[in-house]
Design a protein around this motif. Structure first.
Motif, PDB file in Angstrom:
ATOM      1  N   TYR A  87      14.985 -17.651 117.167  1.00  0.00           N
ATOM      2  CA  TYR A  87      14.806 -18.876 117.950  1.00  0.00           C
ATOM      3  C   TYR A  87      13.942 -19.854 117.157  1.00  0.00           C
ATOM      4  CZ  TYR A  87      16.280 -15.718 121.629  1.00  0.00           C
ATOM      5  OH  TYR A  87      16.976 -14.797 122.359  1.00  0.00           O
ATOM      6  N   TYR A 152      13.665 -29.046 126.662  1.00  0.00           N
ATOM      7  CA  TYR A 152      12.626 -28.912 127.691  1.00  0.00           C
ATOM      8  C   TYR A 152      11.711 -30.137 127.633  1.00  0.00           C
ATOM      9  CZ  TYR A 152      14.336 -24.173 127.619  1.00  0.00           C
ATOM     10  OH  TYR A 152      15.160 -23.080 127.668  1.00  0.00           O
ATOM     11  N   LYS A 159       4.015 -23.730 130.519  1.00  0.00           N
ATOM     12  CA  LYS A 159       5.482 -23.727 130.420  1.00  0.00           C
ATOM     13  C   LYS A 159       5.924 -23.144 129.075  1.00  0.00           C
ATOM     14  CE  LYS A 159       6.439 -27.737 133.330  1.00  0.00           C
ATOM     15  NZ  LYS A 159       6.832 -29.144 133.322  1.00  0.00           N
ATOM     16  N   ASP A 161       4.256 -20.965 127.208  1.00  0.00           N
ATOM     17  CA  ASP A 161       4.043 -19.512 127.233  1.00  0.00           C
ATOM     18  C   ASP A 161       5.157 -18.819 128.022  1.00  0.00           C
ATOM     19  OD1 ASP A 161       1.782 -19.820 125.775  1.00  0.00           O
ATOM     20  OD2 ASP A 161       0.393 -19.620 127.462  1.00  0.00           O
ATOM     21  N   ASP A 162       5.545 -19.401 129.156  1.00  0.00           N
ATOM     22  CA  ASP A 162       6.610 -18.809 129.975  1.00  0.00           C
ATOM     23  C   ASP A 162       7.933 -18.777 129.207  1.00  0.00           C
ATOM     24  OD1 ASP A 162       4.754 -18.550 131.967  1.00  0.00           O
ATOM     25  OD2 ASP A 162       5.469 -20.265 133.143  1.00  0.00           O
ATOM     26  N   LEU A 163       8.212 -19.850 128.499  1.00  0.00           N
ATOM     27  CA  LEU A 163       9.458 -19.904 127.724  1.00  0.00           C
ATOM     28  C   LEU A 163       9.477 -18.814 126.652  1.00  0.00           C
ATOM     29  CD1 LEU A 163       9.910 -23.734 127.141  1.00  0.00           C
ATOM     30  CD2 LEU A 163      11.556 -22.198 128.204  1.00  0.00           C
ATOM     31  N   GLN A 165       7.831 -16.016 126.651  1.00  0.00           N
ATOM     32  CA  GLN A 165       7.994 -14.707 127.315  1.00  0.00           C
ATOM     33  C   GLN A 165       9.444 -14.454 127.672  1.00  0.00           C
ATOM     34  OE1 GLN A 165       6.088 -12.185 127.556  1.00  0.00           O
ATOM     35  NE2 GLN A 165       4.441 -13.304 126.581  1.00  0.00           N
ATOM     36  N   ASP A 166      10.113 -15.477 128.225  1.00  0.00           N
ATOM     37  CA  ASP A 166      11.525 -15.322 128.598  1.00  0.00           C
ATOM     38  C   ASP A 166      12.375 -15.001 127.375  1.00  0.00           C
ATOM     39  OD1 ASP A 166      10.883 -15.853 131.179  1.00  0.00           O
ATOM     40  OD2 ASP A 166      11.597 -17.921 131.177  1.00  0.00           O
ATOM     41  N   LEU A 167      12.097 -15.669 126.272  1.00  0.00           N
ATOM     42  CA  LEU A 167      12.886 -15.412 125.048  1.00  0.00           C
ATOM     43  C   LEU A 167      12.621 -14.005 124.525  1.00  0.00           C
ATOM     44  CD1 LEU A 167      12.477 -18.870 123.273  1.00  0.00           C
ATOM     45  CD2 LEU A 167      14.542 -17.949 124.320  1.00  0.00           C
ATOM     46  N   ARG A 168      11.384 -13.550 124.655  1.00  0.00           N
ATOM     47  CA  ARG A 168      11.062 -12.192 124.180  1.00  0.00           C
ATOM     48  C   ARG A 168      11.822 -11.139 124.983  1.00  0.00           C
ATOM     49  NH1 ARG A 168       5.118 -13.519 122.857  1.00  0.00           N
ATOM     50  NH2 ARG A 168       5.207 -13.527 120.590  1.00  0.00           N
ATOM     51  N   LYS A 169      12.039 -11.428 126.275  1.00  0.00           N
ATOM     52  CA  LYS A 169      12.724 -10.458 127.145  1.00  0.00           C
ATOM     53  C   LYS A 169      14.225 -10.422 126.913  1.00  0.00           C
ATOM     54  CE  LYS A 169       9.551 -11.120 130.975  1.00  0.00           C
ATOM     55  NZ  LYS A 169       9.454 -12.008 132.122  1.00  0.00           N
ATOM     56  N   LYS A 170      14.792 -11.481 126.322  1.00  0.00           N
ATOM     57  CA  LYS A 170      16.254 -11.571 126.162  1.00  0.00           C
ATOM     58  C   LYS A 170      16.798 -10.436 125.323  1.00  0.00           C
ATOM     59  CE  LYS A 170      17.798 -16.308 126.778  1.00  0.00           C
ATOM     60  NZ  LYS A 170      18.388 -17.462 126.106  1.00  0.00           N
TER      61      LYS A 170
END
Ligand code: FES
Length: 170
Positions: A87, A152, A159, A161-163, A165-170
């Motif tokens: 990413y 974004y 926001k 940090d949240d993004l 985290q979401d990418l790490r979970k993918k």
């Protein structure tokens, strides 16, 4: 002298070659060179970046000189001439976004990811860089995330940090 990763032999997949042939077919006979930009996008999408060997292979495929490919690939910032994270986080660093905190967000990104601009995180997931105006100046700070170039706006640290985290979970 080329680095090791730049000397890796390159093979295009059958799917990529099929896509390249389809792109070339969009242009009139003898104008196949016009297919260079979209083909470079496809090659980058498959390989992650454009090594010298990959660009040479594109030149061979289009029957043009390698320098013609290098000139184009090194001019446009959407082509990566060195390995990138899966990413690519691009933060607008132009005036209006800086006025609303873009520089602080870039500092935050550097601390959070632990890598400087243009570097790749050890897990290979992230790279980041500042870019020029992303054309949403009234909604800054603005971020786009490749390879899909998702957009974004009105970004803040939470926001961001949240993004991540979401990418790490993918
Ligand atoms: S200045 Fe940031 S989007 Fe234009």
């Amino acid at each position: 002298m080329l680095k090791v990763e730049e000397q890796q032999p390159v093979a295009f997949s059958a799917a990529l070659l099929e896509k390249c042939a389809e792109i070339v077919s969009r242009y009139p006979e003898g104008k196949h060179k016009s297919a260079l930009l979209p083909i470079l996008h496809e090659v980058q999408a498959e390989l992650g970046w454009l090594s010298a060997n990959a660009m040479d292979k594109v030149a061979e495929y289009l029957n043009i000189q390698p320098i013609e490919v290098y000139e184009v690939a090194s001019f446009y910032t959407m082509y990566f001439l060195k390995p990138q994270g899966k990413y690519m986080l691009e933060i607008c660093r132009t005036g209006p976004c800086c006025l609303v905190g873009a520089e602080k967000l870039m500092d935050h990104l550097e601390q959070t990811l632990g890598v400087k601009e243009g570097e790749v995180t050890p897990d290979g997931l992230f790279s980041w860089r500042g870019v020029e105006c992303l054309a949403a100046c009234g909604y800054g700070p603005v971020l786009q995330i490749g390879p899909e170039y998702t957009f974004y706006e009105n970004l803040d640290k939470q926001k961001l940090d949240d993004l991540i985290q979401d990418l790490r979970k993918k």
